[in-house]
Design a protein around this motif. Structure first.
Motif, short mmCIF file in Angstrom:
data_model
loop_
_atom_site.label_atom_id
_atom_site.label_comp_id
_atom_site.label_asym_id
_atom_site.label_seq_id
_atom_site.Cartn_x
_atom_site.Cartn_y
_atom_site.Cartn_z
N PRO A 1 30.17 -57.71 -15.66
CA PRO A 1 30.92 -58.97 -15.78
C PRO A 1 30.02 -60.12 -16.21
N VAL A 2 30.58 -61.08 -16.92
CA VAL A 2 29.81 -62.25 -17.31
C VAL A 2 29.37 -63.01 -16.07
N VAL A 3 30.31 -63.25 -15.15
CA VAL A 3 30.00 -63.92 -13.89
C VAL A 3 29.87 -62.86 -12.82
N THR A 4 28.72 -62.76 -12.24
CA THR A 4 28.43 -61.68 -11.29
C THR A 4 29.42 -61.71 -10.13
N ASP A 5 29.81 -60.53 -9.72
CA ASP A 5 30.83 -60.32 -8.69
C ASP A 5 32.21 -60.67 -9.19
N GLY A 6 32.31 -61.04 -10.46
CA GLY A 6 33.60 -61.33 -11.05
C GLY A 6 34.22 -60.10 -11.68
N ALA A 7 35.31 -60.32 -12.39
CA ALA A 7 36.05 -59.22 -13.01
C ALA A 7 35.61 -59.03 -14.46
N GLY A 8 35.98 -57.90 -15.00
CA GLY A 8 35.76 -57.66 -16.41
C GLY A 8 34.39 -57.06 -16.70
N SER A 9 34.19 -56.78 -17.98
CA SER A 9 32.92 -56.19 -18.42
C SER A 9 32.56 -56.72 -19.80
N ALA A 10 32.73 -58.03 -19.97
CA ALA A 10 32.48 -58.65 -21.28
C ALA A 10 31.00 -58.87 -21.55
N ALA A 11 30.16 -58.72 -20.54
CA ALA A 11 28.71 -58.86 -20.72
C ALA A 11 28.06 -57.50 -20.72
N GLU A 12 26.78 -57.48 -21.01
CA GLU A 12 25.98 -56.26 -20.96
C GLU A 12 24.71 -56.56 -20.18
N CYS A 13 24.29 -55.60 -19.38
CA CYS A 13 23.09 -55.76 -18.55
C CYS A 13 22.08 -54.66 -18.85
N ALA A 14 20.82 -55.01 -18.74
CA ALA A 14 19.75 -54.03 -18.92
C ALA A 14 18.66 -54.29 -17.88
N LEU A 15 18.08 -53.23 -17.39
CA LEU A 15 16.93 -53.30 -16.50
C LEU A 15 15.76 -52.61 -17.20
N LEU A 16 14.73 -53.39 -17.51
CA LEU A 16 13.61 -52.89 -18.30
C LEU A 16 12.37 -52.72 -17.43
N ASP A 17 11.65 -51.66 -17.64
CA ASP A 17 10.34 -51.50 -17.01
C ASP A 17 9.31 -52.23 -17.89
N VAL A 18 8.66 -53.23 -17.32
CA VAL A 18 7.67 -54.01 -18.07
C VAL A 18 6.35 -53.98 -17.30
N PRO A 19 5.25 -54.20 -17.99
CA PRO A 19 3.96 -54.18 -17.28
C PRO A 19 3.89 -55.27 -16.20
N ALA A 20 3.40 -54.90 -15.04
CA ALA A 20 3.16 -55.92 -14.01
C ALA A 20 2.16 -56.95 -14.53
N ASP A 21 1.23 -56.52 -15.35
CA ASP A 21 0.25 -57.39 -16.00
C ASP A 21 0.24 -57.02 -17.48
N TRP A 22 0.71 -57.92 -18.32
CA TRP A 22 0.84 -57.61 -19.74
C TRP A 22 -0.51 -57.39 -20.41
N SER A 23 -1.60 -57.81 -19.78
CA SER A 23 -2.92 -57.50 -20.34
C SER A 23 -3.32 -56.05 -20.06
N LYS A 24 -2.52 -55.35 -19.24
CA LYS A 24 -2.74 -53.94 -18.93
C LYS A 24 -1.45 -53.19 -19.20
N PRO A 25 -1.10 -53.01 -20.46
CA PRO A 25 0.22 -52.47 -20.80
C PRO A 25 0.49 -51.07 -20.28
N ASP A 26 -0.55 -50.33 -19.93
CA ASP A 26 -0.35 -48.97 -19.42
C ASP A 26 -0.47 -48.92 -17.90
N GLY A 27 -0.52 -50.08 -17.26
CA GLY A 27 -0.67 -50.12 -15.81
C GLY A 27 0.66 -50.08 -15.08
N PRO A 28 0.68 -50.44 -13.79
CA PRO A 28 1.91 -50.44 -13.00
C PRO A 28 2.97 -51.35 -13.62
N THR A 29 4.22 -51.11 -13.28
CA THR A 29 5.32 -51.86 -13.87
C THR A 29 6.14 -52.59 -12.80
#
Length: 570
Positions: free
Chosen positions: A63-91
């Motif tokens: 939903p656009v408004v969380t806990d609201g109705a509908g599915s007009a939005a899109e959500c993504a959960l991305l794994d990103v580096p905890a430290d971008w200077s260590k791109p292969d490190g923990p996320t």
């Protein structure tokens, strides 16, 4: 030249939205345990039909408004580096919600970055829903700052419980247990919750989602302007244009209570210049408030003192009211009623405190459960604290004598030596971005961040197609500058900046901003004080506050003050 405000009439003070899906309700546990199930569901769901140039990212309907109705939005959960200077490190997890334009590729992406540090971007959801309906030619993106909401929220469930000593806030006494929990949960990754890494989260995701040749705009408010400055330092040419509001780039939490007290003094000065307000508080309302605060120290109005309402709570409440266009008008009548201390006054004040307690004891909204005051401490103490700082005794003496103060400087000073602070990148810290792209900077005349703090940043970004607008009578939310037809000058300027970033802002709207109404609109007075007359009315039925313990009152005000410090007054 841009057209006037009637084209985009928006009501200010829209309610906050809530978070991406039902998993948001679990974020209070902190750590990856809270996000693991959401990440798993996202990775197995079908990719969205909208492309948005986001090859390799899985988007799921929400939903656009969380806990609201509908599915007009899109959500993504991305794994990103905890430290971008260590791109292969923990996320860590980076959560993004978007509402795509009706045709793809859309004319532009627009990314909203909220303040705090620690405020949740779900506060922008209602306005994004409105803007998408108003103009569906844009893709609207809402990234959650790392450490907030589903972006690996920093939290301490026990210490943040509503019945804990500090309520939603975490007191210095609760800090050791909370810090131990954070360190056990996040380990070395805790040092990665920085504005620099958060800026990389946005910049790299823009690179992954942007369609070829598509324009990109960012809007950051309050701490979001600090975050936006970091983004511009790292990606000075990536965006088509950037707009920043409530300019906190140069803000120091060391002096934040001085800033609140100063804007409070200016507010009471405006009361003095208003014929009606001056008829109630005389030619010097600031002096009148100072006298009332001193009288409270001496035991004046024992009825409210018995409820736990002392000078400390009054100054904290007054400071929290300065965020909002309407709430700030309650401060003069509250001073007037505290001075008089009649039965009707006690009923009105009791009604207000009943409201605060009910809000604190109600289930948290999604904005509250996604917000992280702990990220505020983490970034604030590491990046937005003077070195060397004044001694705690000096900070305490100042807030003790103040009329408006959230006491954030004192609270953070008590945590400074025990908090696991990180060292920001010296190549970025304390410096302003250098960029030639179009910039729109917005600030409110009655923002607690004063000119001495925002002007150096404005001067640094004053090249061709880089504009600064000071909105008359606006609060820490520059969009609060309201016209008689309900328009928001700051939002109008932003919209036209998105349409044509090379055109200068049209000053016509500024002349239409309405005055501060110290008479207090009846609907505001009724909502907060239980009577349509904020100054003289007597609520019916009377308050139930007499049956409440003073500790409940203190928790309610402390929680509200903490919330206020992390919001952008959306």
């Amino acid at each position: 030249m841009r057209r006037g405000p009637t084209l985009l009439t928006l009501l200010v003070g829209m309610g906050s939205g809530l978070a991406c899906d039902d998993a948001a309700s679990t974020t209070g546990t902190g750590g990856d345990a809270a996000t693991a199930s959401s990440t798993s569901s996202a990775s197995t769901a079908s990719a969205s039909t909208g492309t948005g140039g986001s090859a390799g990212i899985t988007w799921t309907p929400c939903p656009v408004v969380t806990d609201g109705a509908g599915s007009a939005a899109e959500c993504a959960l991305l794994d990103v580096p905890a430290d971008w200077s260590k791109p292969d490190g923990p996320t860590v997890t980076f959560s993004v919600k978007r509402v795509l334009g009706s045709q793809q590729p859309a004319r532009a992406q627009v990314w909203f970055m909220n303040g705090g540090p620690g405020g949740s971007v779900v506060d922008f959801e209602p306005i994004v829903e409105y803007l998408h309906d108003f103009d569906p030619t844009f893709d609207w993106y809402m990234p959650e700052h790392r450490g907030v909401g589903l972006s690996s929220r920093l939290s301490c469930p026990t210490e943040e419980a509503s019945a804990s000593d500090g309520g939603w806030a975490v007191t210095p006494a609760e800090a050791p247990a909370c810090i131990a929990y954070l360190q056990a949960t996040w380990g070395e990754r805790l040092a990665g919750f920085t504005s620099e890494n958060a800026a990389h989260d946005v910049g790299e995701t823009i690179a992954a989602t942007r369609a070829p040749g598509q324009d990109v705009f960012l809007y950051g408010i309050s701490y979001g302007s600090h975050w936006g400055n970091r983004y511009l330092q790292l990606y000075p040419d990536q965006a088509t244009g950037v707009s920043l509001g409530a300019l906190a780039v140069n803000l120091s939490f060391t002096t934040i209570d001085e800033e609140f007290n100063q804007v409070g003094e200016r507010l009471m000065g405006a009361c003095a210049a208003d014929a009606f307000c001056a008829s109630k508080l005389g030619p010097d309302p600031w002096a009148r408030m100072t006298a009332v605060m001193s009288a409270l120290d001496q035991g004046h109005c024992p009825e409210v003192q018995a409820w736990g309402i002392d000078r400390t709570l009054v100054r904290q409440l007054a400071a929290s009211f300065t965020y909002d266009w309407y709430e700030r008008t309650l401060v003069p009548p509250l001073v007037y009623r505290l001075e008089r201390c009649s039965a009707a006054d006690m009923n009105a004040i009791g009604h207000l405190v009943d409201l605060l307690i009910a809000g604190n004891e109600a289930p948290p909204t999604a904005s509250e459960r996604n917000t992280s005051i702990l990220l505020g401490y983490h970034v604030g103490l590491s990046e937005m604290w003077a070195d060397p700082a004044p001694p705690l005794s000096e900070l305490q003496a100042y807030v003790d004598a103040a009329n408006f103060s959230g006491d954030a400087s004192v609270d953070m000073a008590k945590l400074h030596d025990v908090w696991p602070r990180y060292t920001p990148n010296p190549a970025l810290a304390g410096k302003f971005a250098a960029t030639s792209i179009p910039i729109l900077l917005e600030h409110g005349e009655y923002d607690f961040i004063g000119q001495a703090q925002y002007q150096p940043f404005v001067d640094a970004l004053s090249g061709p197609h880089q504009s600064f607008v000071l909105y008359p009578r606006a609060t820490h939310d520059p969009w609060s500058a309201t016209t008689a037809d309900g328009g928001s000058c700051g939002l109008i300027d932003l919209y036209y900046f998105l349409l044509d970033p090379l055109a200068p802002p049209d000053p016509a709207c500024l002349a239409q901003v309405v005055p501060i109404d110290f008479g207090v609109p009846p609907e505001v007075a009724t909502a907060y004080l239980g009577t349509a007359d904020a100054w003289e009315g007597d609520p019916d039925p009377p308050s139930m506050l007499a049956s409440r313990a003073p500790s409940a009152v203190k928790r309610a005000v402390r929680s509200r003050t903490a919330r206020g410090g992390l919001r952008a007054a959306r």
